[in-house]
Design an enzyme around this catalytic site. Sequence first.
Site: not given
Length: 211
Positions: A157, A88, A127
């Site tokens: 999450r 990343r 999600r």
Amino acid sequence: MDIVLFGPPGAGKGTQAARLAEHLGVPSIATGDVLRQAVRQGTKRGLEAKAAMDRGELVPDAVILGIMKEALAEPRAARGSILDGVVRTIPQAAGLEEVLLDLGRTVDAVLVFDVPEEELVRRLSGRATCEVCQTPYTGLPPGSPCPKNDGGRLVRRQDDDPAAVRTRLEVFRRQTAPVLDWYRDNDTKVVRIDAVGSPDDVTERALGAIG
Ligand code: AMP
């Protein structure tokens, strides 16, 4: 074969990592999964990473490089790996190259997942992820049992809340997207795929792109 899956959060890298790993007979390595497990277990690494993760920011490169080194030294990764969300930043890309070089390997391809931003926000905000196998599902509410019947429940999450999602997309644009230029300058094969469509279609495109 070592393949880097590259793309913003919500692009489907995790889903495709599992499928590609099975097809190619190599493990998928996801730094996000390793970190979430460390947080759950309350290890030193987990404690170091938690605050940054909850805000949607990156954890320090040194932590990620430690995870990469350990994971790639495992016997199961002797023939290669699918690296999901592992690279990343530019120092991480350079560090990964060194770790692989020590093993006589290199990144064979960087697979870039193209998904429009509105679609990413839609996916992330709907999600829920299994607390056991980490598989993400869109359209099933938190609290549902994991469809894989592994005893896990789906949870939202913490970094899928709207503020953290905005931060994660911004971090991707600012810190992660420039890594592609590093790979191009390094003469690594970089291939883009359209990552909108059914998981089967995307897997087919990914396998075609890897060659
Ligand atoms: P992911 O599951 O890949 O979306 O990662 C979840 C979070 O873990 C990220 O938002 C970061 O806080 C952290 N993380 C995972 N992989 C990395 C990485 N390679 N570099 C820095 N932070 C990471």
